[in-house]
Design a protein around this motif. Structure first.
Motif, PDB file in Angstrom:
ATOM      1  N   CYS A 270     -39.720  25.798 -12.511  1.00 13.80           N
ATOM      2  CA  CYS A 270     -39.401  26.201 -13.889  1.00 13.80           C
ATOM      3  C   CYS A 270     -40.650  26.612 -14.651  1.00 13.80           C
ATOM      4  O   CYS A 270     -40.627  27.555 -15.455  1.00 13.80           O
ATOM      5  N   ALA A 271     -41.768  25.924 -14.423  1.00 13.91           N
ATOM      6  CA  ALA A 271     -43.014  26.278 -15.105  1.00 13.91           C
ATOM      7  C   ALA A 271     -43.473  27.673 -14.705  1.00 13.91           C
ATOM      8  O   ALA A 271     -43.884  28.481 -15.555  1.00 13.91           O
ATOM      9  N   ALA A 272     -43.417  27.975 -13.402  1.00 12.19           N
ATOM     10  CA  ALA A 272     -43.842  29.297 -12.941  1.00 12.19           C
ATOM     11  C   ALA A 272     -42.942  30.398 -13.494  1.00 12.19           C
ATOM     12  O   ALA A 272     -43.426  31.418 -14.003  1.00 12.19           O
ATOM     13  N   VAL A 273     -41.639  30.189 -13.430  1.00 10.96           N
ATOM     14  CA  VAL A 273     -40.703  31.220 -13.899  1.00 10.96           C
ATOM     15  C   VAL A 273     -40.788  31.386 -15.409  1.00 10.96           C
ATOM     16  O   VAL A 273     -40.783  32.505 -15.931  1.00 10.96           O
ATOM     17  N   TYR A 274     -40.890  30.273 -16.145  1.00 11.04           N
ATOM     18  CA  TYR A 274     -40.956  30.357 -17.608  1.00 11.04           C
ATOM     19  C   TYR A 274     -42.236  31.049 -18.063  1.00 11.04           C
ATOM     20  O   TYR A 274     -42.217  31.865 -18.992  1.00 11.04           O
ATOM     21  N   GLY A 275     -43.367  30.711 -17.416  1.00 11.75           N
ATOM     22  CA  GLY A 275     -44.619  31.342 -17.806  1.00 11.75           C
ATOM     23  C   GLY A 275     -44.635  32.831 -17.527  1.00 11.75           C
ATOM     24  O   GLY A 275     -45.173  33.617 -18.316  1.00 11.75           O
ATOM     25  N   LEU A 276     -44.032  33.259 -16.409  1.00 13.07           N
ATOM     26  CA  LEU A 276     -44.048  34.671 -16.056  1.00 13.07           C
ATOM     27  C   LEU A 276     -42.972  35.470 -16.786  1.00 13.07           C
ATOM     28  O   LEU A 276     -43.212  36.605 -17.206  1.00 13.07           O
ATOM     29  N   ALA A 277     -41.787  34.887 -16.967  1.00 17.91           N
ATOM     30  CA  ALA A 277     -40.677  35.629 -17.561  1.00 17.91           C
ATOM     31  C   ALA A 277     -40.693  35.577 -19.079  1.00 17.91           C
ATOM     32  O   ALA A 277     -40.535  36.599 -19.749  1.00 17.91           O
ATOM     33  N   ASN A 278     -40.895  34.389 -19.651  1.00 22.19           N
ATOM     34  CA  ASN A 278     -40.822  34.246 -21.108  1.00 22.19           C
ATOM     35  C   ASN A 278     -42.155  34.569 -21.787  1.00 22.19           C
ATOM     36  O   ASN A 278     -42.196  35.338 -22.748  1.00 22.19           O
TER      37      ASN A 278
ATOM     38  N   GLN B 137     -44.706  36.040 -20.231  1.00 18.74           N
ATOM     39  CA  GLN B 137     -45.252  37.257 -19.625  1.00 18.74           C
ATOM     40  C   GLN B 137     -46.759  37.119 -19.404  1.00 18.74           C
ATOM     41  O   GLN B 137     -47.543  38.013 -19.703  1.00 18.74           O
ATOM     42  N   SER B 138     -47.147  35.974 -18.868  1.00 18.25           N
ATOM     43  CA  SER B 138     -48.570  35.695 -18.694  1.00 18.25           C
ATOM     44  C   SER B 138     -48.758  34.877 -17.425  1.00 18.25           C
ATOM     45  O   SER B 138     -48.163  33.807 -17.271  1.00 18.25           O
ATOM     46  N   VAL B 139     -49.605  35.393 -16.519  1.00 17.51           N
ATOM     47  CA  VAL B 139     -49.945  34.637 -15.321  1.00 17.51           C
ATOM     48  C   VAL B 139     -50.798  33.429 -15.684  1.00 17.51           C
ATOM     49  O   VAL B 139     -50.670  32.360 -15.088  1.00 17.51           O
ATOM     50  N   ALA B 140     -51.661  33.594 -16.707  1.00 18.61           N
ATOM     51  CA  ALA B 140     -52.503  32.476 -17.129  1.00 18.61           C
ATOM     52  C   ALA B 140     -51.667  31.319 -17.666  1.00 18.61           C
ATOM     53  O   ALA B 140     -51.978  30.151 -17.424  1.00 18.61           O
ATOM     54  N   SER B 141     -50.599  31.636 -18.401  1.00 19.47           N
ATOM     55  CA  SER B 141     -49.729  30.586 -18.928  1.00 19.47           C
ATOM     56  C   SER B 141     -49.055  29.819 -17.797  1.00 19.47           C
ATOM     57  O   SER B 141     -49.023  28.583 -17.801  1.00 19.47           O
ATOM     58  N   ALA B 142     -48.522  30.544 -16.799  1.00 18.28           N
ATOM     59  CA  ALA B 142     -47.884  29.882 -15.665  1.00 18.28           C
ATOM     60  C   ALA B 142     -48.887  29.036 -14.891  1.00 18.28           C
ATOM     61  O   ALA B 142     -48.585  27.898 -14.495  1.00 18.28           O
ATOM     62  N   ALA B 143     -50.107  29.565 -14.685  1.00 19.69           N
ATOM     63  CA  ALA B 143     -51.125  28.811 -13.950  1.00 19.69           C
ATOM     64  C   ALA B 143     -51.549  27.562 -14.714  1.00 19.69           C
ATOM     65  O   ALA B 143     -51.769  26.494 -14.122  1.00 19.69           O
ATOM     66  N   PHE B 144     -51.646  27.671 -16.038  1.00 22.26           N
ATOM     67  CA  PHE B 144     -52.050  26.511 -16.850  1.00 22.26           C
ATOM     68  C   PHE B 144     -51.004  25.409 -16.780  1.00 22.26           C
ATOM     69  O   PHE B 144     -51.326  24.230 -16.588  1.00 22.26           O
ATOM     70  N   ILE B 145     -49.719  25.789 -16.935  1.00 21.18           N
ATOM     71  CA  ILE B 145     -48.656  24.771 -16.894  1.00 21.18           C
ATOM     72  C   ILE B 145     -48.604  24.112 -15.523  1.00 21.18           C
ATOM     73  O   ILE B 145     -48.494  22.881 -15.407  1.00 21.18           O
ATOM     74  N   ILE B 146     -48.695  24.911 -14.461  1.00 22.23           N
ATOM     75  CA  ILE B 146     -48.646  24.350 -13.114  1.00 22.23           C
ATOM     76  C   ILE B 146     -49.837  23.433 -12.866  1.00 22.23           C
ATOM     77  O   ILE B 146     -49.716  22.384 -12.221  1.00 22.23           O
ATOM     78  N   GLY B 147     -51.017  23.811 -13.385  1.00 21.61           N
ATOM     79  CA  GLY B 147     -52.190  22.967 -13.212  1.00 21.61           C
ATOM     80  C   GLY B 147     -52.023  21.610 -13.870  1.00 21.61           C
ATOM     81  O   GLY B 147     -52.373  20.567 -13.287  1.00 21.61           O
ATOM     82  N   VAL B 148     -51.489  21.602 -15.091  1.00 22.57           N
ATOM     83  CA  VAL B 148     -51.275  20.321 -15.775  1.00 22.57           C
ATOM     84  C   VAL B 148     -50.220  19.491 -15.048  1.00 22.57           C
ATOM     85  O   VAL B 148     -50.369  18.269 -14.886  1.00 22.57           O
ATOM     86  N   LEU B 149     -49.151  20.141 -14.601  1.00 20.26           N
ATOM     87  CA  LEU B 149     -48.121  19.418 -13.852  1.00 20.26           C
ATOM     88  C   LEU B 149     -48.655  18.885 -12.530  1.00 20.26           C
ATOM     89  O   LEU B 149     -48.229  17.822 -12.056  1.00 20.26           O
TER      90      LEU B 149
END
Length: 333
Positions: free
Chosen positions: A128-136, A138-150
């Motif tokens: 969900c973190a990867a899909v939300y960061g990329l789809a909502n 629209q940022s690879v950095a956002s998805a990478a940041f959320i996944i890193g914290v998780l």
């Protein structure tokens, strides 16, 4: 796991309910963008075994939402605002507030979830973190940041023994039966109080001994121990990541099917939200005179569209009453 991902994707936008509560709450209110609401619900409802998964999923969805908001510019809507009456934002401290609360929500979600479903929950949170960061976002950095914290949260859970050491091991659900309730009711209040007092004294004794032993160590020894703990935490995080990957490989049908389903749900929610027009009158009624002034000063006509202030704190191109995907930025061109 598909059910977990669907529920998380449905609950992720819930902290933005403060939009509908104006003028009582400002957007990104400190009351809705923190662990306060899901944490209180978990404390009250997690005593019921059948409510524990819902509380854990709400905490996980809140964690993903807060971590994604942590990368937004800390201006306007992008800042966290204090409760009604203060009309003051946290300003530059907003990303720290969102990041810390998102981290705590993720750890609490793993801890609250029934032991037999924690692995599925962690895997669902990563997807969900990867899909939300990329789809909502629209940022690879956002998805990478959320996944890193998780990943850090998964490492902590692994170190605490909350996750199974073997992906094939299955635990029974934590269910309080009628016999358990009757057996617990037989304990006398005096016995419970005495045990609590003994446990408190023992904890204080252990803490005092540990403090004394730490004080006797040299500066070099204490520094070496701190460095060792840091590397140990990195090792735990890597092991947790490999563990989740192994679990996903062992369950390819669940992983692929749930990933496709959650991607479809999140993309549908994104386009549904992007199709709602935002006008100057609507912003004025939702945020008051200050938001209208910010909209007028921050908007710039470009071709047939207009750059308007987005709810995340940045600017986005509005053409024909609809947002243009991929145009969100921190400042108008």
């Amino acid at each position: 796991m598909l059910v977990f991902e669907t529920l998380i994707a449905t609950l992720v936008p819930l902290p933005d309910v403060d939009h509908a509560m104006h003028p009582f709450l400002h957007h990104r209110s400190i009351l809705t963008h923190s662990i306060l609401v899901p944490g209180c619900l978990a404390l009250v409802l997690s005593r019921l075994w059948f409510m524990k998964p819902l509380c854990a999923l709400f905490l996980a969805a809140t964690a993903i939402h807060l971590l994604s908001d942590a990368l937004s510019p800390s201006i306007g809507y992008g800042a966290v605002w204090l409760p009604p009456g203060a009309n003051v934002s946290l300003g530059g401290a907003s990303p720290w507030w969102l990041g810390v609360n998102g981290l705590v929500c993720a750890i609490a979600a793993i801890r609250v979830m029934n032991a037999s479903w924690r692995t599925e929950l962690v895997a669902a949170m990563f997807i969900c973190a990867a899909v939300y960061g990329l789809a909502n976002e629209q940022s690879v950095a956002s998805a990478a940041f959320i996944i890193g914290v998780l990943l850090i949260c998964a490492g902590l859970a692994w170190a605490k023994g909350w996750l199974s050491q073997n992906p094939k091991v299955k635990f029974s659900a934590l269910k309080v039966t009628r016999d358990d309730r009757l057996r617990n009711a037989k304990f006398h209040a005096e016995t419970v109080a005495m045990k609590r007092k003994e446990a408190k004294l023992e904890a204080e004794r252990i803490k005092a001994e540990a403090s004394a032993a730490w004080a006797r160590r040299s500066w070099f020894s204490r520094t070496f121990i701190r460095i060792g703990r840091m590397f140990r935490m990195i090792w735990y995080s890597l092991r947790a990541g490999v563990y989740v990957c192994l679990w996903a490989i062992q369950n390819p049908k669940k992983t692929l099917g749930s990933t496709a389903a959650i991607a479809l749900v999140v993309v549908s929610l994104y386009f549904l939200g992007a199709s709602v027009p935002e006008t100057a009158e609507g912003v004025a009624s939702a945020t008051g005179r200050g938001a209208l002034v910010a909209l007028k000063t921050g908007a710039e006509a470009v071709g047939s569209g207009v750059w308007v202030l987005h709810s995340s704190g940045g600017y986005i191109l509005n053409r024909g009453g609809k947002y243009v995907g991929g145009t969100l930025r921190s400042a108008p061109p």
